[in-house]
Scaffold this active site. Structure first.
Site, PDB file in Angstrom:
ATOM      1  N   GLU A 113      39.775  -6.639 -25.310  1.00  0.00           N
ATOM      2  CA  GLU A 113      39.423  -7.731 -24.803  1.00  0.00           C
ATOM      3  C   GLU A 113      40.121  -8.207 -22.874  1.00  0.00           C
ATOM      4  O   GLU A 113      39.598  -8.902 -22.845  1.00  0.00           O
ATOM      5  CB  GLU A 113      39.778  -9.014 -25.899  1.00  0.00           C
ATOM      6  CG  GLU A 113      40.659 -10.584 -25.507  1.00  0.00           C
ATOM      7  CD  GLU A 113      38.285 -10.627 -24.560  1.00  0.00           C
ATOM      8  OE1 GLU A 113      37.513  -9.571 -25.000  1.00  0.00           O
ATOM      9  OE2 GLU A 113      38.366 -12.241 -24.548  1.00  0.00           O
ATOM     10  N   GLU A 158      35.945  -8.437 -15.642  1.00  0.00           N
ATOM     11  CA  GLU A 158      34.777  -9.551 -15.660  1.00  0.00           C
ATOM     12  C   GLU A 158      34.966 -10.735 -14.732  1.00  0.00           C
ATOM     13  O   GLU A 158      34.213 -11.058 -13.994  1.00  0.00           O
ATOM     14  CB  GLU A 158      34.261 -10.382 -16.772  1.00  0.00           C
ATOM     15  CG  GLU A 158      35.412 -11.139 -17.593  1.00  0.00           C
ATOM     16  CD  GLU A 158      34.427 -12.142 -18.855  1.00  0.00           C
ATOM     17  OE1 GLU A 158      33.236 -11.847 -19.046  1.00  0.00           O
ATOM     18  OE2 GLU A 158      34.596 -12.329 -19.145  1.00  0.00           O
ATOM     19  N   ARG A 207      26.365 -21.723 -16.771  1.00  0.00           N
ATOM     20  CA  ARG A 207      26.118 -20.513 -17.368  1.00  0.00           C
ATOM     21  C   ARG A 207      25.464 -19.515 -16.568  1.00  0.00           C
ATOM     22  O   ARG A 207      24.851 -18.915 -16.829  1.00  0.00           O
ATOM     23  CB  ARG A 207      24.416 -21.399 -18.224  1.00  0.00           C
ATOM     24  CG  ARG A 207      24.865 -22.406 -19.052  1.00  0.00           C
ATOM     25  CD  ARG A 207      22.782 -23.252 -19.083  1.00  0.00           C
ATOM     26  NE  ARG A 207      22.110 -22.257 -19.367  1.00  0.00           N
ATOM     27  CZ  ARG A 207      21.467 -22.543 -20.758  1.00  0.00           C
ATOM     28  NH1 ARG A 207      22.735 -23.391 -21.732  1.00  0.00           N
ATOM     29  NH2 ARG A 207      20.782 -22.099 -21.329  1.00  0.00           N
ATOM     30  N   TRP A 256      18.553 -17.590 -13.194  1.00  0.00           N
ATOM     31  CA  TRP A 256      19.154 -16.255 -13.119  1.00  0.00           C
ATOM     32  C   TRP A 256      18.224 -15.198 -13.335  1.00  0.00           C
ATOM     33  O   TRP A 256      17.599 -15.077 -13.975  1.00  0.00           O
ATOM     34  CB  TRP A 256      20.298 -16.573 -14.611  1.00  0.00           C
ATOM     35  CG  TRP A 256      21.952 -15.101 -14.669  1.00  0.00           C
ATOM     36  CD1 TRP A 256      22.308 -14.881 -14.165  1.00  0.00           C
ATOM     37  CD2 TRP A 256      20.953 -14.170 -15.540  1.00  0.00           C
ATOM     38  NE1 TRP A 256      23.187 -13.647 -14.150  1.00  0.00           N
ATOM     39  CE2 TRP A 256      22.497 -13.214 -15.047  1.00  0.00           C
ATOM     40  CE3 TRP A 256      20.281 -12.935 -16.480  1.00  0.00           C
ATOM     41  CZ2 TRP A 256      22.776 -12.058 -16.074  1.00  0.00           C
ATOM     42  CZ3 TRP A 256      20.035 -12.601 -16.248  1.00  0.00           C
ATOM     43  CH2 TRP A 256      21.167 -11.258 -16.273  1.00  0.00           C
ATOM     44  N   LYS A 267      26.613 -17.189 -19.316  1.00  0.00           N
ATOM     45  CA  LYS A 267      27.152 -17.890 -20.222  1.00  0.00           C
ATOM     46  C   LYS A 267      26.850 -17.270 -21.177  1.00  0.00           C
ATOM     47  O   LYS A 267      27.381 -17.350 -22.216  1.00  0.00           O
ATOM     48  CB  LYS A 267      27.595 -19.480 -19.405  1.00  0.00           C
ATOM     49  CG  LYS A 267      28.305 -19.914 -20.931  1.00  0.00           C
ATOM     50  CD  LYS A 267      30.223 -19.814 -21.338  1.00  0.00           C
ATOM     51  CE  LYS A 267      31.000 -20.090 -22.125  1.00  0.00           C
ATOM     52  NZ  LYS A 267      31.630 -19.339 -22.460  1.00  0.00           N
ATOM     53  N   HIS A 323      42.916  13.477 -24.250  1.00  0.00           N
ATOM     54  CA  HIS A 323      41.618  14.227 -24.503  1.00  0.00           C
ATOM     55  C   HIS A 323      40.881  13.803 -23.959  1.00  0.00           C
ATOM     56  O   HIS A 323      39.828  14.314 -23.803  1.00  0.00           O
ATOM     57  CB  HIS A 323      41.286  13.379 -25.841  1.00  0.00           C
ATOM     58  CG  HIS A 323      41.975  13.818 -27.163  1.00  0.00           C
ATOM     59  ND1 HIS A 323      42.383  14.859 -27.523  1.00  0.00           N
ATOM     60  CD2 HIS A 323      43.181  12.934 -27.665  1.00  0.00           C
ATOM     61  CE1 HIS A 323      43.253  15.478 -28.283  1.00  0.00           C
ATOM     62  NE2 HIS A 323      43.456  13.424 -29.228  1.00  0.00           N
ATOM     63  N   ASN A 336      12.797 -20.927 -18.660  1.00  0.00           N
ATOM     64  CA  ASN A 336      14.517 -20.187 -19.794  1.00  0.00           C
ATOM     65  C   ASN A 336      13.703 -19.553 -20.153  1.00  0.00           C
ATOM     66  O   ASN A 336      13.035 -19.527 -20.713  1.00  0.00           O
ATOM     67  CB  ASN A 336      15.220 -21.540 -19.905  1.00  0.00           C
ATOM     68  CG  ASN A 336      16.356 -20.945 -20.478  1.00  0.00           C
ATOM     69  OD1 ASN A 336      16.909 -19.431 -20.191  1.00  0.00           O
ATOM     70  ND2 ASN A 336      17.501 -21.131 -21.040  1.00  0.00           N
ATOM     71  N   GLY A 337      14.087 -17.907 -20.444  1.00  0.00           N
ATOM     72  CA  GLY A 337      13.783 -17.264 -21.119  1.00  0.00           C
ATOM     73  C   GLY A 337      13.051 -15.868 -20.649  1.00  0.00           C
ATOM     74  O   GLY A 337      12.905 -16.031 -19.356  1.00  0.00           O
ATOM     75  N   CYS A 391      18.950 -18.828 -17.366  1.00  0.00           N
ATOM     76  CA  CYS A 391      18.530 -20.753 -16.476  1.00  0.00           C
ATOM     77  C   CYS A 391      19.076 -21.698 -17.224  1.00  0.00           C
ATOM     78  O   CYS A 391      19.393 -21.899 -18.506  1.00  0.00           O
ATOM     79  CB  CYS A 391      17.352 -20.183 -16.481  1.00  0.00           C
ATOM     80  SG  CYS A 391      16.327 -18.908 -15.423  1.00  0.00           S
ATOM     81  N   LYS A 418      38.268  -8.639 -20.301  1.00  0.00           N
ATOM     82  CA  LYS A 418      38.548 -10.642 -19.786  1.00  0.00           C
ATOM     83  C   LYS A 418      38.814 -10.221 -17.837  1.00  0.00           C
ATOM     84  O   LYS A 418      38.407 -11.009 -17.046  1.00  0.00           O
ATOM     85  CB  LYS A 418      39.826 -11.061 -19.938  1.00  0.00           C
ATOM     86  CG  LYS A 418      39.762 -12.592 -20.055  1.00  0.00           C
ATOM     87  CD  LYS A 418      38.826 -12.967 -20.871  1.00  0.00           C
ATOM     88  CE  LYS A 418      37.486 -12.962 -21.479  1.00  0.00           C
ATOM     89  NZ  LYS A 418      36.875 -12.765 -22.486  1.00  0.00           N
TER      90      LYS A 418
HETATM   91  O1  M6R Z   1      27.525 -16.473 -27.014  1.00  0.00           O
HETATM   92  P1  M6R Z   1      28.553 -14.752 -27.560  1.00  0.00           P
HETATM   93  O2  M6R Z   1      29.631 -15.539 -28.181  1.00  0.00           O
HETATM   94  O3  M6R Z   1      27.122 -14.706 -28.590  1.00  0.00           O
HETATM   95  O4  M6R Z   1      28.226 -14.486 -26.304  1.00  0.00           O
HETATM   96  C1  M6R Z   1      29.016 -13.271 -25.986  1.00  0.00           C
HETATM   97  C2  M6R Z   1      29.014 -12.353 -24.638  1.00  0.00           C
HETATM   98  O5  M6R Z   1      27.795 -13.011 -24.336  1.00  0.00           O
HETATM   99  C3  M6R Z   1      30.366 -12.860 -24.794  1.00  0.00           C
HETATM  100  O6  M6R Z   1      31.180 -12.985 -25.183  1.00  0.00           O
HETATM  101  C4  M6R Z   1      30.498 -12.719 -23.095  1.00  0.00           C
HETATM  102  O7  M6R Z   1      31.489 -11.494 -23.327  1.00  0.00           O
HETATM  103  C5  M6R Z   1      31.617 -13.571 -22.840  1.00  0.00           C
HETATM  104  N1  M6R Z   1      31.380 -13.088 -21.339  1.00  0.00           N
HETATM  105  C6  M6R Z   1      33.375 -12.792 -22.742  1.00  0.00           C
HETATM  106  O8  M6R Z   1      34.145 -13.127 -21.848  1.00  0.00           O
END
Ligand code: M6R
Length: 606
Positions: A479, A486, A27, A75, A601, A502, A99-100, A2, A483
């Site tokens: 990674e 997502e 976010r 969110w 985010k 395996h 938020n939270g 949020c 990427k």
């Molecule tokens: O703000 P942070 O680096 O702690 O966030 C960690 C993950 O939430 C963040 O890297 C997430 O996996 C991204 N969406 C990846 O692209």
């Protein structure tokens, strides 16, 4: 997660709130709303969907007109995304955005229901609005303090009381909140980009602080109702940082910012050709004494930790365990006061990473944070701190943050190795020199976007694909796979290439794409054997390897060529094609690249 904004001043409040919320869109959110003082009463507009949906609704109904108010992008956590669950939420005389998470909301709700209160939404937020309303005795500050003593969880609130026209109250309990200060106007926001257009000056609220904003200015109080003097900070980001600057998406802009981000991050930490992290509180003496190193993080930041593990273990010969923060905090880890726990986080506010760091501190370990967001909770609480200087990362999919995180892991690995006497100063200078060359290689690779586009065009019809690699290439595969999934919504997994047979190799069917990362010379033949295994079963193989590597076309269908640089530094450049492939696949699929579905985010809830 949020986003909260608020405004008091002379401008059209609705315009300011919508504009500020648009800067927090990164976010992640599924609904939005505002509450504005209009002719002495609070007018609320809210809607499921994007800000554009809220604007449309306000155009159809009536656009609130006033000079003070609060706004929110939600969110969903408690209750589905819907108009009724959107914020703001109101009691009779109080309206809030939140938020939270309120952890004890059920018990509070039961109490309020027993007192005859009725609820409209499924949210924990409405419980706070009703509780404020229940205790409200004409004094907002007293009421807020009383309610804060009853709430459990981590949260931030923006509050308006109908009786106190043009006054906005803001509360921070763990979840970040800033108060922007302009001339004759003030703001609240979950993050700096929201206010940059209006002011760069802001107060960072601390845990359990309450801000009162009205036409007389800003006052900040603690829970004892004592006014607090705070340092006014100035954001060192310019407006451009929060704009796309001609790029189609923030993600693409951030990928292209990587060479600069690396230079800005490493240059001040190198002196006389050797890493120098003293300004971060890290000395060679300190690094000499650790028995074990833990790297704890989430998502992409955790993948940066995986690269760190390989290079620290290879160079410094210290055992490194990489943990997902949400696992670490509940697995009763064997951390002691002889260990170093490294927390990596772009936002510095990730709930699990923050909790993991606190746990590590309680266990007596030294904590070192590698963080991008200045003044964030993880940055403030760590024993040692290395800021990455990537500038704000807006796209949900992390790219430049990962790049600078691994650049810092290299510096740290070199310094650990030197401190442990495992490499000579000359060797350390050679390695540091390699790292300093990477921005140029990255820039060159960014010229090869057509190659990435071509590969992306062959992936868009896939239902599923695999990323494979060995050693550092396996860390990179993780990674690359994250990427892609997502932002393209194509299922993909990363596998250690030698592990395929395996079990996972049974998934390979005719035409299934496999992206093989093969940059490690010592492992090349092994990886090629694995590539042949998948190729023989019908896989369509894309190989990310040195340009100079020539292979028969029975090995791979396509090669993305990399320059010939030392194996150990390869992750710094080999991740670029993986980022570009993911980006262009998402673009070709017509997805919302910067704001992929269901994602936020900054993940400030567990
Ligand atoms: O703000 P942070 O680096 O702690 O966030 C960690 C993950 O939430 C963040 O890297 C997430 O996996 C991204 N969406 C990846 O692209």
């Amino acid at each position: 997660m949020c986003g909260i904004v608020g405004y008091v001043g002379r401008r059209d409040c609705t315009d300011v709130l919508i504009d500020a919320l648009s800067k927090l869109e990164y976010r992640g959110y599924d609904s939005a709303g505002i509450a504005v003082f209009e002719n002495g009463s609070i007018k609320v507009a809210k809607s499921k969907g994007r800000l554009a949906d809220l604007e449309k609704k306000m155009d159809e109904e009536e656009r609130p007109l006033g000079n003070a108010g609060i706004g929110h992008t939600r969110w969903a956590t408690h209750g589905e995304p819907s108009d009724v669950n959107s914020h703001p939420h109101s009691g009779e005389r109080v309206t809030i955005v939140h938020n939270g998470i309120i952890e004890n909301y059920k018990i509070l709700k039961e109490f309020l229901v027993s007192q005859g209160r009725q609820f409209r939404s499924e949210t924990d937020t409405e419980v706070v609005a009703q509780l404020l309303d229940y205790y409200y005795d004409g004094n907002p500050l007293d009421t807020i303090i009383k309610v804060m003593h009853e709430l459990e969880g981590s949260f931030a609130l923006g509050i308006v009381f109908a009786d106190f026209c043009d006054t906005v109250y803001a509360v921070r309990c763990e979840s970040p909140l800033i108060v922007g200060v302009g001339s004759d106007e003030s703001f609240i926001a979950s993050d700096v980009p929201a206010i940059l257009k209006y002011t760069k000056d802001y107060y960072l609220l601390e845990h359990n602080e309450i801000a009162v904003l009205n036409n007389d200015g800003v006052k900040i109080f603690n829970l004892h109702k004592k006014e607090i003097e705070k340092e006014l900070k100035t954001a060192d980001w310019d407006m451009d940082a929060a704009e796309k600057g001609g790029y189609e998406h923030f993600m693409l802009k951030e990928i292209y910012e990587q060479p600069t981000a690396v230079r800005t991050t490493i240059t001040p930490r190198i002196s006389d050709g050797l890493p120098n992290l003293e300004e971060c509180g890290i000395t060679y003496d300190k690094l000499r004494n650790f028995e074990n190193i833990y790297v704890v993080a989430c998502g992409t930041a955790m993948h940066a930790g995986m690269v760190g593990k390989y290079i620290i273990e290879k160079l410094a010969r210290i055992p490194v365990t990489v943990d997902i923060a949400s696992e670490f905090r509940y697995r009763d880890p064997l951390v002691t006061d002889r260990d170093l726990v490294i927390i990596i986080s772009q936002s510095g506010e990730t709930a699990d990473s923050l909790a993991a760091m606190r746990l590590a501190k309680n266990l007596g370990a030294q904590t070192l944070a590698i963080v991008n967001a200045k003044g964030s909770s993880i940055a403030r609480e760590a024993d040692m701190l290395i800021y990455t200087h990537a500038g704000p990362e807006i796209a949900v999919a992390s790219t430049k943050a990962y790049m600078v995180q691994i650049s810092v892991m290299y510096l740290l690995a070199f310094e650990l190795a030197l401190a442990a006497g495992k490499i000579s100063e000359d060797e350390c200078r050679r390695l540091t020199g390699l790292l300093q060359q990477t921005p140029e290689y990255i820039s060159d690779l960014l010229e090869k976007k057509e190659a990435a586009q071509y590969i992306a065009s062959s992936l868009i019809t896939a239902d599923s694909l695999l990323y494979i690699g060995r050693g550092l290439d396996y860390a990179l595969s993780m990674e690359g796979s994250l990427k892609l999934k997502e932002i393209s919504y194509i299922h993909s997994e990363s596998y250690a290439a030698g592990e395929l047979k395996h079990g996972t190799i049974s998934l390979i069917s005719d035409g299934m794409p496999v992206i093989a990362v093969a940059t490690q010379t010592a492992l090349l033949e092994k990886t090629i054997s694995n590539i042949k295994e998948v190729k023989a079963r019908g896989a369509k193989v894309v190989m990310v390897c040195r340009d100079s590597y020539e292979f028969e076309n029975d090995i791979a269908d396509y090669k993305f060529g990399l320059p010939d640089i030392d194996d150990i530094i390869m992750p710094m450049i080999a991740v670029v094609p993986l980022q570009l492939i993911a980006y262009y696949t998402s673009v070709l699929k017509g997805n919302d690249v910067d704001k992929p579905r269901n994602l936020a985010k900054s993940v400030t809830v567990e």
